[in-house]
Design a protein around this motif. Structure first.
Motif, short mmCIF file in Angstrom:
data_model
loop_
_atom_site.label_atom_id
_atom_site.label_comp_id
_atom_site.label_asym_id
_atom_site.label_seq_id
_atom_site.Cartn_x
_atom_site.Cartn_y
_atom_site.Cartn_z
N PRO A 92 5.22 -34.69 76.89
CA PRO A 92 5.14 -34.96 78.33
C PRO A 92 6.21 -35.94 78.75
O PRO A 92 6.65 -36.78 77.94
CB PRO A 92 3.73 -35.56 78.50
CG PRO A 92 2.98 -35.17 77.28
CD PRO A 92 3.98 -35.07 76.18
N PRO A 93 6.68 -35.89 79.99
CA PRO A 93 7.69 -36.84 80.45
C PRO A 93 7.15 -38.28 80.43
O PRO A 93 5.93 -38.50 80.47
CB PRO A 93 7.99 -36.39 81.88
CG PRO A 93 7.47 -34.99 81.97
CD PRO A 93 6.32 -34.91 81.03
N TYR A 94 8.06 -39.21 80.38
CA TYR A 94 7.71 -40.63 80.51
C TYR A 94 7.88 -41.01 81.98
O TYR A 94 8.93 -40.74 82.58
CB TYR A 94 8.62 -41.49 79.63
CG TYR A 94 8.42 -42.97 79.82
CD1 TYR A 94 7.46 -43.65 79.10
CD2 TYR A 94 9.18 -43.69 80.75
CE1 TYR A 94 7.25 -45.01 79.28
CE2 TYR A 94 8.98 -45.05 80.95
CZ TYR A 94 8.02 -45.70 80.21
OH TYR A 94 7.81 -47.04 80.39
N PHE A 95 6.84 -41.62 82.56
CA PHE A 95 6.88 -42.00 83.97
C PHE A 95 6.77 -43.51 84.12
O PHE A 95 6.09 -44.20 83.34
CB PHE A 95 5.71 -41.37 84.74
CG PHE A 95 5.75 -39.87 84.84
CD1 PHE A 95 6.67 -39.24 85.67
CD2 PHE A 95 4.87 -39.09 84.10
CE1 PHE A 95 6.70 -37.86 85.78
CE2 PHE A 95 4.89 -37.70 84.20
CZ PHE A 95 5.81 -37.09 85.03
N ALA A 96 7.40 -44.02 85.17
CA ALA A 96 7.23 -45.42 85.56
C ALA A 96 7.65 -45.55 87.02
O ALA A 96 8.48 -44.78 87.51
CB ALA A 96 8.06 -46.35 84.69
N THR A 97 7.04 -46.50 87.73
CA THR A 97 7.48 -46.76 89.10
C THR A 97 8.36 -48.00 89.14
O THR A 97 8.16 -48.94 88.37
CB THR A 97 6.28 -46.94 90.05
OG1 THR A 97 5.30 -47.78 89.43
CG2 THR A 97 5.66 -45.62 90.41
N ILE A 98 9.34 -47.94 90.04
CA ILE A 98 10.27 -49.04 90.25
C ILE A 98 10.11 -49.52 91.68
O ILE A 98 10.13 -48.71 92.62
CB ILE A 98 11.73 -48.58 90.01
CG1 ILE A 98 11.89 -47.94 88.62
CG2 ILE A 98 12.70 -49.74 90.19
CD1 ILE A 98 13.23 -47.26 88.43
N SER A 99 9.93 -50.82 91.86
CA SER A 99 9.79 -51.36 93.20
C SER A 99 11.10 -51.25 93.94
O SER A 99 12.19 -51.38 93.36
CB SER A 99 9.35 -52.83 93.14
OG SER A 99 8.10 -52.94 92.50
N SER A 100 11.02 -51.04 95.25
CA SER A 100 12.25 -50.91 96.05
C SER A 100 12.81 -52.29 96.39
O SER A 100 12.11 -53.29 96.29
CB SER A 100 11.95 -50.14 97.34
OG SER A 100 10.91 -50.76 98.06
#
Length: 578
Positions: free
Chosen positions: A570-578
């Protein structure tokens, strides 16, 4: 004497077990050729193929899904082979035999019910070795009158020869579904089902069944489906077979069963949860309705609380996928009641939920009682209803709209997170989502045109944009995650239009290269090269926190979703703050 047993399967991957039992029962007296086609094959092509085989006798195995196409074939076949005897058998023609024989004079004989004895005896008559009067279980026209012979004694199933040892089948065992029968009959009396007509349950030899399963697996079979109407009616028998399959299965083989969930003991489920390899078994469970009056009227005994316990335990075990069935149109279940039934069952989140529509099958009690409940129905197979006294055709059509999107969006598992969010947080009930979206789908004319994967996402978002009080940015973020999760590579095209400006995108990548921990310590530990970072990652505008989402929370957070694609994972996901 050249004898052919033929059938028209619904799909190429299906195999017909009945004609194989007949072939096995006829040996060594008769060497029968099998000829399987599909309902999609042109009738002319089927007739041409049979004609070239120069048969003396052709038997057809008949069901609701193939009878109309089969009738076309036999009418044409009798024209080009007038001397060939045509014999029909199977559940679709075993009832209302007067109707079949008088309507289609191309039919020479019908074998009623279980055919292993009757068909072989009929062949002896056709071959001049037996008097017609001595052949049991058949019917035919004689001087314009229907003659019906009494049924033979029930077969001792333990004595039947294996239907799986034919040389011509071996190359196809791994390419098609293999069906196996360990019992015949059903202990229940559901009035919409043909299985209710036969009283009692008879079993095949357990050791012979095990030898057949070993043979099928040794010769490449991958999907083996048990056709027993209630596989687990005998707990000791089911446990013995489950243990055998767990002990002797081969990698990649899947076994499918129809089970009665409310009689399954918790200790049996716990045994499967503890010992069955994930994916080895698949259960099909007929719920049909949760309306107590409806179940009483169709003589269906069902304890829904115990059924729910079984389905829940199996699901929590995580080893066995479950396919649950509903029937719209049963007696005294109106639209509101069916909505409740759907919601009752969807609450268990089965891997598949099939929404079917009542068919008034020949020979069933419900067909006999059709006037009592005001049924109108199609007078040709599969005899699906138009309406009854509490469910008008307008409601049937509406439910069909719901069924269409249920198949596309839930059963196909293309966006599970999205559907879960919508049915839990946006719509009053799951049924309301599928119904309202299904009606919108129909109004837009989408049911008459094809679709690609991306269209499914775009059309759902378009529908949701017409509704008030829907947080479109949050829903769109969940949909994007659903779209990207099964991907092993960066998709060539995206179904959404918003993109990050090139300068901003370049700055984000620079920051990740310099400090990879901004997308997580796990990613930093991967030590991804600059080349692979650019080649295998995607960064898009995003409106929720991925880290909160995987913990079951929807937290609004404007920023970006970082996706790193990993082949085979599965892909690796993460969120980055704007």
């Amino acid at each position: 004497m050249h004898i052919i047993l033929a059938t028209l399967n619904a799909k190429y991957i299906h195999t017909n077990l009945a004609i194989r039992y007949l072939k096995a029962s006829a040996k060594p007296a008769f060497d029968i050729e099998l000829a399987e086609y599909t309902i999609k094959d042109p009738a002319f092509n089927i007739v041409s193929d049979l004609f070239q085989k120069k048969p003396d006798v052709v038997g057809f195995s008949c069901y609701i899904w193939n009878i109309e196409e089969t009738i076309k074939v036999i009418k044409m076949l009798k024209t080009v082979c007038p001397n060939t005897k045509i014999v029909l058998g199977g559940p679709e023609v075993s009832y209302d035999v007067h109707d079949w024989l008088k309507k289609y004079n191309e039919i020479d004989f019908i074998v009623m019910g279980e055919g292993e004895t009757s068909f072989v005896e009929l062949l002896h008559y056709i071959n001049g070795k037996k008097n017609l009067e001595d052949v049991p279980g058949i019917c035919y026209l004689q001087d314009g009158k229907v003659k019906i012979h009494a049924q033979p004694p029930k077969i001792d199933l333990r004595e039947l020869s294996s239907p799986f040892r034919f040389e011509e089948d071996l190359p196809h065992l791994g390419k098609r579904i293999q069906y196996i029968e360990t019992s015949r009959g059903c202990p229940f009396q559901c009035q919409f089902c043909l299985s209710s007509i036969e009283v009692g349950v008879r079993y095949f030899s357990r050791e012979k069944i095990k030898e057949d399963i070993r043979f099928l697996m040794d010769n490449g079979a991958k999907t083996i489906k048990f056709v027993d109407r209630t596989f687990n009616i005998s707990r000791s028998y089911a446990m013995e077979m489950f243990q055998f399959l767990i002990d002797e299965h081969k990698p990649g083989v899947v076994f499918q069963f129809e089970i009665t969930a409310d009689i399954m003991r918790p200790e049996v489920i716990q045994f499967l949860n503890d010992h069955a390899p994930k994916g080895l078994f698949r259960f099909e469970i007929g719920v049909q309705s949760t309306n107590d009056l409806t179940n009483e009227l169709v003589k269906r005994r069902q304890n829904f609380e115990k059924l729910k316990r079984t389905v829940t335990m199996v699901k929590e075990g995580g080893k066995i996928d479950q396919h649950l069935d509903l029937i719209a149109g049963l007696p005294e279940e109106d639209y509101a009641s069916f909505r409740d039934t759907f919601n009752d069952v969807f609450a268990m989140r089965p891997e598949e939920l099939q929404l079917g529509f009542l068919k008034l099958l020949r020979g069933t009690g419900l067909r006999t009682e059709a006037p009592k409940y005001g049924y109108t129905y199609v007078d040709v197979a599969p005899y699906e209803i138009f309406s009854n006294n509490v469910l008008p055709f307008d409601d049937i059509v509406r439910i069909k709209h719901a069924e269409d999107v249920l198949e596309k969006y839930w059963n196909a598992h293309r966006m599970d997170n999205t559907i879960e969010y919508l049915v839990s947080h946006v719509f009053d009930t799951p049924f309301d989502f599928f119904q309202n979206f299904g009606t919108y789908w129909e109004q837009k004319g989408w049911s008459r045109i094809g679709h690609q994967l991306e269209d499914l996402f775009q059309r759902l978002l378009e529908y949701l944009s017409t509704l008030p009080h829907v947080d479109l940015s949050a829903v769109k973020s969940i949909m994007q995650l659903d779209y990207l999760t099964p991907m092993g590579f960066q998709p060539r095209k995206l179904w959404w239009n918003d993109r990050i400006e090139q300068e901003k995108l370049k700055a984000i990548y620079t920051e990740i290269r310099e400090n990879p921990t901004i997308v997580g310590d796990k990613f930093a530990f991967m030590n991804v090269s600059e080349k692979d970072l650019f080649k295998h990652s995607l960064i898009i505008p995003y409106s929720i926190s991925y880290e909160h989402f995987i913990n079951g929370e929807i937290v609004k957070q404007d920023g970006y979703l970082f996706t790193f694609f990993q082949q085979g994972q599965p892909p690796y996901f993460a969120t980055i703050s704007s």
